[in-house]
Design an enzyme around this catalytic site. Structure first.
Site, PDB file in Angstrom:
ATOM      1  N   GLU A 158      19.846  32.702  15.173  1.00  0.00           N
ATOM      2  CA  GLU A 158      19.195  31.471  14.404  1.00  0.00           C
ATOM      3  C   GLU A 158      18.248  30.625  15.129  1.00  0.00           C
ATOM      4  O   GLU A 158      18.502  29.622  15.618  1.00  0.00           O
ATOM      5  CB  GLU A 158      20.602  30.659  14.017  1.00  0.00           C
ATOM      6  CG  GLU A 158      21.467  31.266  13.115  1.00  0.00           C
ATOM      7  CD  GLU A 158      22.442  30.673  12.544  1.00  0.00           C
ATOM      8  OE1 GLU A 158      22.895  29.424  13.432  1.00  0.00           O
ATOM      9  OE2 GLU A 158      23.230  30.728  11.766  1.00  0.00           O
ATOM     10  N   GLU A 310      26.373  36.761   9.139  1.00  0.00           N
ATOM     11  CA  GLU A 310      27.762  35.879   9.287  1.00  0.00           C
ATOM     12  C   GLU A 310      27.965  35.165   8.020  1.00  0.00           C
ATOM     13  O   GLU A 310      27.086  34.847   7.320  1.00  0.00           O
ATOM     14  CB  GLU A 310      26.967  34.884  10.363  1.00  0.00           C
ATOM     15  CG  GLU A 310      26.904  35.214  11.738  1.00  0.00           C
ATOM     16  CD  GLU A 310      26.402  33.915  12.583  1.00  0.00           C
ATOM     17  OE1 GLU A 310      26.903  32.886  12.058  1.00  0.00           O
ATOM     18  OE2 GLU A 310      25.837  34.110  13.320  1.00  0.00           O
TER      19      GLU A 310
HETATM   20  C1  GAL Z   1      26.084  29.988  13.076  1.00  0.00           C
HETATM   21  C2  GAL Z   1      25.922  30.508  14.436  1.00  0.00           C
HETATM   22  C3  GAL Z   1      27.220  31.209  14.938  1.00  0.00           C
HETATM   23  C4  GAL Z   1      28.601  30.022  14.714  1.00  0.00           C
HETATM   24  C5  GAL Z   1      28.382  29.929  13.369  1.00  0.00           C
HETATM   25  C6  GAL Z   1      29.647  28.811  12.932  1.00  0.00           C
HETATM   26  O1  GAL Z   1      25.147  29.288  12.768  1.00  0.00           O
HETATM   27  O2  GAL Z   1      25.236  31.743  14.210  1.00  0.00           O
HETATM   28  O3  GAL Z   1      27.374  31.463  16.293  1.00  0.00           O
HETATM   29  O4  GAL Z   1      28.156  29.150  15.557  1.00  0.00           O
HETATM   30  O5  GAL Z   1      27.212  29.396  12.850  1.00  0.00           O
HETATM   31  O6  GAL Z   1      29.786  28.520  11.529  1.00  0.00           O
END
Ligand code: GAL
Length: 660
Positions: A158, A310
């Site tokens: 990110e 994710e």
């Molecule tokens: C994303 C990040 C992850 C984790 C996640 C939590 O932005 O890439 O490492 O922090 O959020 O929701």
């Protein structure tokens, strides 16, 4: 000349939907690992992302390497048939780096240094940071490039940092020299005659740090472009290192959804796999639509299958109040992503942490462990994804409607000194996408300079700044038979944020039948502009139309009484206000039907979303009460293995995947 064939997501999926997530085993004693693997296998997990935040573990002291633990993990994954998306750990440098090299730390707009102790504390312009990042990437590529578990590279995480430091300022100057060639050209593009800002020496040019009053908007705009480009340089440097070592392994870097800081159209061109992280709020009544928007945008950037890198199996921990996903919602939203083109359904993270800032953020295995509802639902979903995998992966479907979106227009329009701070670009974009989503029209996204000829309808929620090339493209699209629908504050400025004569590009005014745009009349929060057939929100305009244009709706009462609110000239439509949601939906659905774009299915209940992917029809029920859906003909439901004729009932959060 031989055309270079780049690896793609299919090289990693090999016909299966990738299922898994970020795995951070360095947070756990090694005895936990076999248990993790047992649970992964039972849940059908076939992919894990390793190493995202492992820099301090891999390089405990400058130049030292500790790969032993990662060697054992890579082997363990391979022995269990689980592929590894291997991350470069460069988004969170170890404490020694900031301590020894303060020049690697980013500086905020007001000159404060951002320290280690959190994450993403690196300056994109720091030569020292880039040197260390390249070195660890080279060593990872050399060590694991040939490992049979490796399926994909995941660069950084990110990318999102800004930096106003002196080193960034030096780099900003060279970036500007490349863009403008001379100080005269810079002074002209930035309009520095205003407020005595003329630059006489490059050394005077700085990042737009805190100033006494409103900053030069063109300088701020260029700083945003520069930031996206610097982060891209960091990505490219690491990508090229792994590409050299493993030319056949795809490379990605995960986007945040509709993140303001990266021109993701530009970035996507440099990625083999486009991936995104997606966390709609389970309590948000429009959560499913906002998920759909990001999925449509990601598919369009990928121009094909994409990776959901994710999502959360349960609650996140960064909202004010963080709600869990009710039973069935994780499955529903995961299958929604597959319907809209995802070939990978992954999570942050595998096992919920017990320490650190994210210990209350869910994992696929929650604190409740194997017996917990979260893991049980993960397990069921894994089996279902495996069952439909072979019929889904690699399939891409073209759609009739495109929504135009451009980061540069967003950046240019979201500045201090504009007429209304109530007009929020992402909100306007969401409102238009929502109208189309509720009308069951599946949409692609496109950049205003992309080839649009394949679309029956193109909508422009708002593109405040447009290049001449983009305007040519829109005009050509309508000339060639396309239907264009534009919202207000479009074509106002050029790419330097210089207002175009007449307050809107002349050719666009002609296209829509606007003779004179006398004044903008922004609306306060909660204020409406009454029109004959709906109420407008956010904005209204005092417009004279040309004789060959038709007022499809007019303002009623008030200062603008009788003036056109919605204008149409041939196949070009212009909305000078934002109709309330139901009215916008009806208007866009009507225009789309007129242009030959059909909803996915007729007669769908409100809360049922229908999406076609290849020869499959996905039906997704976002409500809690059972509904009956008309599906004329005989179909086979891949999820239940049963035949469906003419209608089907979906229970709370129910999903059907039909083959006709
Ligand atoms: C994303 C990040 C992850 C984790 C996640 C939590 O932005 O890439 O490492 O922090 O959020 O929701």
């Amino acid at each position: 000349m031989a055309v270079e064939k780049r690896p793609h997501l299919g090289d990693a999926t090999r016909g299966r939907i990738l299922y898994g997530g970020d795995y951070n085993p360095e947070q756990w004693p090694e005895e936990t690992w076999p248990e993790d693997v047992r649970l992964m296998r039972a849940a059908g997990v076939n992919s894990v992302t390793l190493g995202v935040f492992s820099w301090a573990k891999l390089e405990p002291r400058p130049g030292e390497r500790d790969f032993g633990w990662l060697d054992r993990l890579m082997d363990l994954m391979h022995d269990n048939g689980i592929g590894v998306v291997l991350a470069t750990p460069t988004s969170s440098p170890p404490p020694w780096m900031g301590h020894l090299h303060p020049d690697t730390l980013p500086v905020t707009e007001d000159g404060r240094t951002e320290y280690w102790g959190g994450r993403q504390h690196f300056s994109h312009s720091s030569a020292t940071y880039r040197r260390y990042a390249a070195a660890i990437t080279e060593d990872l590529a050399a060590r694991y490039g040939g490992h049979p578990a490796l399926t994909m590279w995941h660069i950084n995480n990110e990318y999102c940092t800004y930096d106003w430091s002196d080193e960034a300022a030096a780099r900003f100057r060279t970036w500007l020299q490349d863009r403008y060639g001379s100080l005269d050209a810079l002074n002209s593009a930035w309009g520095t005659a205003f407020w005595s800002q003329g630059y006489g020496d490059w050394a005077e040019v700085h990042t737009p740090r805190n100033a006494h009053y409103m900053k030069n908007p063109s300088q701020v705009l260029d700083f945003k472009r520069f930031t996206s480009d610097m982060l891209l340089e960091c990505y490219l440097a690491e990508r090229d290192i792994v590409r050299l070592a493993t030319p056949h392994t795809p490379v990605t870097s995960n986007f945040m959804p509709l993140w303001v800081g990266q021109d993701a159209w530009r970035w996507a061109e440099e990625e083999d796999v486009v991936s995104v992280d997606l966390y709609p709020d389970p309590r948000d009544p429009l959560g499913a639509q906002q998920g759909a928007l990001v999925q449509d945008m990601t598919r369009s950037q990928a121009r094909g299958p994409w990776m959901l890198m994710e999502q959360a199996a349960g609650p996140v921990n960064w909202r004010g109040v963080n709600h869990p996903k009710p039973h069935g919602l994780n499955r529903l939203w995961s299958l929604q992503a597959v319907a809209r083109g995802a070939d990978a359904v992954c999570y942050f993270q595998w096992r919920q942490s017990r320490q650190g800032a994210e210990k209350f953020h869910s994992g696929m295995v929650s604190h409740a462990g194997e017996e917990g509802r979260t893991y049980q639902e993960i397990k069921r979903l894994g089996a279902e994804l495996a069952a439909i995998s072979g019929q889904v992966t690699g399939r891409h479907t073209a759609h009739d409607v495109a929504v135009l979106h451009d980061w540069h227009a967003w950046w240019a329009g979201a500045q201090d000194g504009r007429l209304s701070n109530q007009v929020d670009y992402p909100d306007v974009l969401k409102a238009w996408h929502r109208a189309l989503w509720e009308a069951h029209l599946t949409t692609d996204f496109a950049h205003p300079e992309h080839d649009l000829t394949a679309y029956k309808v193109v909508v422009v929620p708002q593109l405040y700044a447009l290049t001449d090339a983009a305007i040519d493209n829109l005009l050509a699209y309508v000339r060639q038979g396309g239907t264009l629908v534009s919202g207000f504050l479009t074509g106002v400025a050029d790419e330097d944020d210089r207002v175009r004569p007449g307050g809107m590009d002349t050719r666009l005014r002609e296209l829509f039948g606007i003779r004179t745009l006398h004044e903008w009349w922004p609306l306060d929060a909660g204020e409406y502009a009454d029109c004959d057939t709906f109420r407008g929100t956010l904005w209204s305009e005092e417009i004279d139309k040309t004789e060959d244009a038709a007022a499809e709706a007019s303002y009623k009462g008030g200062e603008l009484d009788g003036l056109p609110a919605v204008l149409r000239r041939g196949r070009a439509w212009y909305l000078s206000t934002l109709p309330e949601p139901g009215a916008l939906r009806e208007l866009l659905a009507g225009i789309a039907t007129g242009a030959g774009a059909r909803p996915v299915l007729d007669g769908l209940p409100d809360q049922v979303e229908a999406v076609r992917r290849g020869d499959l029809l996905f039906l997704l029920h976002h409500g809690r009460e059972p509904v009956t859906v008309p599906v004329p003909g005989t179909h086979h439901d891949l999820l239940t293995g049963t035949a469906v004729t003419d209608r089907l009932t979906l229970d709370r959060y129910g999903v059907a995947v039909l083959r006709t």
